[in-house]
Design an enzyme around this catalytic site. Structure first.
Site, short mmCIF file in Angstrom:
data_model
loop_
_atom_site.label_atom_id
_atom_site.label_comp_id
_atom_site.label_asym_id
_atom_site.label_seq_id
_atom_site.Cartn_x
_atom_site.Cartn_y
_atom_site.Cartn_z
N SER A 58 67.12 9.97 47.12
CA SER A 58 67.13 11.32 47.71
C SER A 58 68.33 12.14 47.25
CB SER A 58 67.11 11.22 49.24
OG SER A 58 68.12 10.35 49.70
N ASN A 83 71.51 5.02 58.76
CA ASN A 83 70.56 5.60 59.73
C ASN A 83 71.26 6.51 60.73
OD1 ASN A 83 68.91 3.94 58.32
ND2 ASN A 83 68.40 2.57 60.02
N THR A 102 46.71 51.40 68.61
CA THR A 102 46.26 50.06 68.99
C THR A 102 44.95 49.89 68.22
OG1 THR A 102 45.02 50.88 70.89
CG2 THR A 102 47.26 50.13 71.33
N HIS A 103 44.64 48.68 67.81
CA HIS A 103 43.47 48.42 66.96
C HIS A 103 43.50 49.28 65.70
CE1 HIS A 103 41.83 46.64 70.70
NE2 HIS A 103 42.32 47.73 71.27
N SER A 115 53.62 48.59 37.69
CA SER A 115 52.49 47.87 37.11
C SER A 115 52.63 47.91 35.60
CB SER A 115 51.18 48.54 37.54
OG SER A 115 50.15 48.19 36.65
N LYS A 175 52.18 53.36 39.30
CA LYS A 175 52.34 52.46 40.44
C LYS A 175 53.78 52.21 40.86
CE LYS A 175 49.26 49.73 41.70
NZ LYS A 175 48.75 49.68 43.06
N ASN A 183 54.99 49.49 43.76
CA ASN A 183 54.39 48.54 44.69
C ASN A 183 55.42 47.94 45.66
OD1 ASN A 183 51.88 48.85 43.43
ND2 ASN A 183 52.40 47.30 41.90
N GLU A 240 55.59 42.38 50.40
CA GLU A 240 54.46 41.46 50.19
C GLU A 240 54.94 40.03 50.01
OE1 GLU A 240 51.06 43.90 47.91
OE2 GLU A 240 53.02 44.00 46.99
N TYR A 274 64.34 4.04 63.01
CA TYR A 274 64.38 4.70 61.70
C TYR A 274 63.28 4.15 60.82
CZ TYR A 274 65.77 6.36 57.17
OH TYR A 274 65.74 6.97 55.94
N GLN A 281 63.15 10.34 55.59
CA GLN A 281 63.84 10.99 54.46
C GLN A 281 63.12 12.27 54.02
OE1 GLN A 281 65.77 8.61 51.28
NE2 GLN A 281 64.22 9.48 49.94
N LYS A 302 64.38 16.27 54.99
CA LYS A 302 65.46 17.13 54.50
C LYS A 302 65.06 18.17 53.46
CE LYS A 302 67.89 13.39 54.20
NZ LYS A 302 67.24 12.68 55.33
N1 ARG Z 1 68.41 8.54 52.38
C1 ARG Z 1 67.96 8.15 53.66
C2 ARG Z 1 67.37 9.32 54.43
O1 ARG Z 1 67.52 10.40 54.01
C3 ARG Z 1 69.07 7.65 54.51
C4 ARG Z 1 69.31 6.23 54.33
C5 ARG Z 1 68.64 5.34 55.26
N2 ARG Z 1 67.96 4.42 54.42
C6 ARG Z 1 67.57 3.22 54.77
N3 ARG Z 1 66.97 2.53 53.89
N4 ARG Z 1 67.75 2.75 55.97
O2 ARG Z 1 66.73 9.13 55.44
#
Ligand code: ARG
Length: 470
Positions: A29, A117, A162-163, A284, A290, A292, A297, A324, A329, A332
Site C-alpha cells: 500500500s 493494526n 417550484t417544480h 467548443s 459557445k 460552456n 458540470e 483487523y 487497507q 485509504k
Molecule cells: N497496510 C495495512 C493497512 O493499510 C496496515 C498493516 C496491517 N497489516 C497487516 N498485515 N496486519 O491496513
C-alpha cells in the site's frame, strides 16, 4: 538491505520463500499510504517517548530514536526520489526499515508493544482530523464568496420556482444564502466526523491490547487526541469514522451539485441570469459561439465519485469478521481520492461563484411575471374577509380569464374584476407590486429585504466563527 531482506525483517522469519513479485505489488500500500508519512513520524516519535517513559527504552535511547525520526522526516520532505523508488510494503514498513538502517538494533526496538493494526487505525484517524480541517477551510472560502455575492446583489429580485414553474418572487441574495446555509451545515457535519475520529486506538496492539505498562492517555495527549478507545478489538476493527467523513463529503458534494445545476440553468440563454466568467468556462472546438459552464458540470459530475467512495467503503466493511482484516487497507486510497476531489470541487465552486456576474436586468424582467404575485392577489382578497380557499378560487378564475383575453392581470379593469368578486376595489397594477410581494415576507427566514439583510449578518457571524475555529 535488499527489499526482500527488509521484508523478512518485518514478518518473514517463518517463511521459506520470498513473496511472489506480482503478489507483492498487489498487496503493498506504500504507493498511496505514503501520504500518511507525517502521521507515521508523529506516531513513531510519540511511541518512542511512551515506551521510554514505560522503561522499555532508556531516556537516551528514546531521544536518539526521536532525533533519528526527525532526520528521516526532514529527508522525506526533500528527497522525493527516496520515496518514489522505495519498494516498502507500506508507510510503517518504510519508516521502520529506514530507522533500523540508521540505528541498527536500537531502531529495531521501536516496534515493541505495538502493531501495524493499531498504528494504521491511529494514523488514519489523525489524517481524517487533518483532512476535515482542510475541507472546512475551503468551505469557509466558498461561504465567503456566497456572502459577498449576496451583499452585492442584496435587493435584486428573481423569479422563485417550484417544480421549475414560476411560484413567488425571491431576492437573489436569498437564493444565494439558501446554498450558503446548506454548506454551513456541511462544514458542521465535517467537523462532527473529525470529533468522531478524535479517539486514539494506539495501545490496542494487534487486537487484544498492549502487554507493556504504557500510559495510553499520555500517548493520546501527545498525538493530539481527546480520548482513548475503550476496546482494543473494536479499535482495530472500526472504520465508522471514515464512513462518517465520507458521508459528510457526500452531502457536501450533493449540495455542490445542486448549486452547479442552478448555475448551469441560469447560464443558459433561456434564463440568462448569469454571465459565465471566461476564466472558468470553456469553448467548443466546433461551434465558435459557445461558452460552456464546464466548471459547474464537472462539479456536478464528480459528485458521483464521492458517493461511490462512501458506497465502496460500506461494501468493504460489510461482512468483515471482528478484528483487523486486510480488506481494511482498501479504506485509504478511496478516502484520499474522495478528499482530493471534494477539496478541488469546493475550491473551484468558490472561485467560479465569486467571478460570476449576475444579470440584474434579466432577473428583474423575469421577476415581473404577474403569475409570481398570484398568491398576493389571494392574500389581498383575504384582507377584505374573503376566506382564503374562496380567494384562491376567485384568483384562479381571474388568471384564466386574463389568459383567455390575452392580457396580464395587471391590465384588467376594475369593472371586469368586480365580475369575479365585488370586493375588488382597485386596479391590481397598484395593489400588486413585486416590491410589496417581497416586502411582505418579513418574518425571520423570509425573502423580504430586511429579513435577508438580518440573515446575511447572522450568516457572516457564523462564518466568522467557523474561520476562527480553523
Ligand atoms: N497496510 C495495512 C493497512 O493499510 C496496515 C498493516 C496491517 N497489516 C497487516 N498485515 N496486519 O491496513
Amino acid at each position: 538491505m535488499s527489499d526482500a531482506a527488509s521484508q523478512r525483517k518485518m514478518w518473514g522469519a517463518r517463511f521459506d520463500r520470498d513473496p511472489d513479485a506480482s503478489f507483492y505489488e498487489f498487496e503493498r500500500s506504500w504507493k498511496f499510504d505514503r501520504r500518511l508519512l507525517p502521521q507515521e513520524f508523529a506516531l513513531d516519535r510519540a511511541w518512542a517517548r511512551a515506551i521510554a517513559r514505560a522503561g522499555i527504552l532508556t531516556s537516551e535511547e528514546g531521544d536518539q530514536i526521536v532525533a533519528a525520526l526527525d532526520a528521516l522526516e526532514l529527508r522525506s520532505k526533500s528527497d522525493t526520489a527516496w520515496l518514489d523508488t522505495s519498494k516498502a510494503e507500506d508507510v510503517h514498513h518504510f519508516v521502520e526499515t529506514a530507522l533500523i538502517e540508521k540505528l541498527g538494533a536500537l531502531g529495531a526496538k521501536l516496534h515493541t508493544g505495538r502493531s501495524r493494526n493499531d498504528m494504521v487505525a491511529t494514523e488514519f484517524r489523525m489524517y481524517v482530523k487533518y483532512a476535515a480541517r482542510e475541507i472546512r477551510s475551503v468551505v469557509a472560502s466558498l461561504e465567503h464568496a456566497i456572502a459577498e455575492q449576496a451583499e452585492r446583489n442584496l435587493k435584486v429580485p428573481m423569479p422563485g420556482t417550484t417544480h421549475m414553474q414560476h411560484a413567488q418572487p425571491l431576492l437573489l441574495s436569498h437564493w444565494l444564502l439558501a446554498h450558503g446555509e446548506a454548506f454551513h451545515r456541511d462544514a458542521e457535519r465535517v467537523a462532527a466526523a473529525a470529533v468522531r475520529a478524535d479517539v486514539c486506538p494506539l495501545g490496542s496492539g494487534a487486537l487484544s491490547g498492549c502487554a507493556f505498562p504504557l500510559d495510553r492517555k499520555a500517548l493520546a495527549d501527545d498525538l493530539g487526541f481527546s480520548s482513548i478507545s475503550a476496546n482494543s478489538l473494536d479499535a482495530v476493527s472500526d472504520r465508522d469514522f471514515a464512513l462518517e467523513y465520507l458521508f459528510a463529503l457526500s452531502a457536501l458534494a450533493m449540495h455542490l451539485s445542486r448549486l452547479a445545476e442552478d448555475f448551469v440553468l441560469f447560464a443558459s440563454p433561456e434564463f440568462g441570469f448569469v454571465d459565465l466568467p471566461d476564466e472558468f468556462s470553456t469553448g467548443s472546438s466546433l461551434m465558435p459561439q459557445k461558452k460552456n459552464p464546464d466548471a459547474w458540470e464537472l462539479i456536478r459530475g464528480k459528485t458521483g465519485r464521492i458517493y461511490g467512495s462512501l458506497m465502496a467503503l460500506f461494501v468493504t466493511m460489510k461482512g468483515l469478521p471482528s478484528s483487523y482484516q486486510r480488506d481494511l487497507q482498501e479504506d485509504k486510497e478511496n478516502l484520499f481520492q474522495a478528499h482530493d476531489q471534494a477539496l478541488a470541487m469546493i475550491q473551484i465552486a468558490g472561485v467560479t461563484l465569486a467571478a460570476s456576474r449576475f444579470r440584474e436586468d434579466r432577473l428583474r424582467e423575469a421577476a415581473q411575471d404577474p403569475a409570481l404575485v398570484a398568491t398576493e392577489l389571494a392574500d389581498y382578497l383575504v384582507t377584505f374577509g374573503v376566506p382564503f380557499r374562496e380567494a384562491h378560487e376567485i384568483i384562479g378564475k381571474v388568471l384564466r380569464a386574463a389568459e383567455q383575453e390575452g392580457k396580464s392581470i395587471r391590465e384588467m379593469s376594475i369593472q371586469r374584476l368586480k365580475e369575479f368578486s365585488p370586493v375588488f376595489d382597485r386596479n391590481l397594477a397598484t395593489a400588486l407590486t413585486l416590491e410589496s410581494a417581497l416586502a411582505r415576507r418579513s418574518l425571520p427566514g423570509g425573502t423580504a429585504p430586511g429579513a435577508v439583510q438580518s440573515a446575511l449578518l447572522e450568516f457572516k457571524r457564523r462564518l466568522a466563527e467557523l474561520k476562527s475555529d480553523l
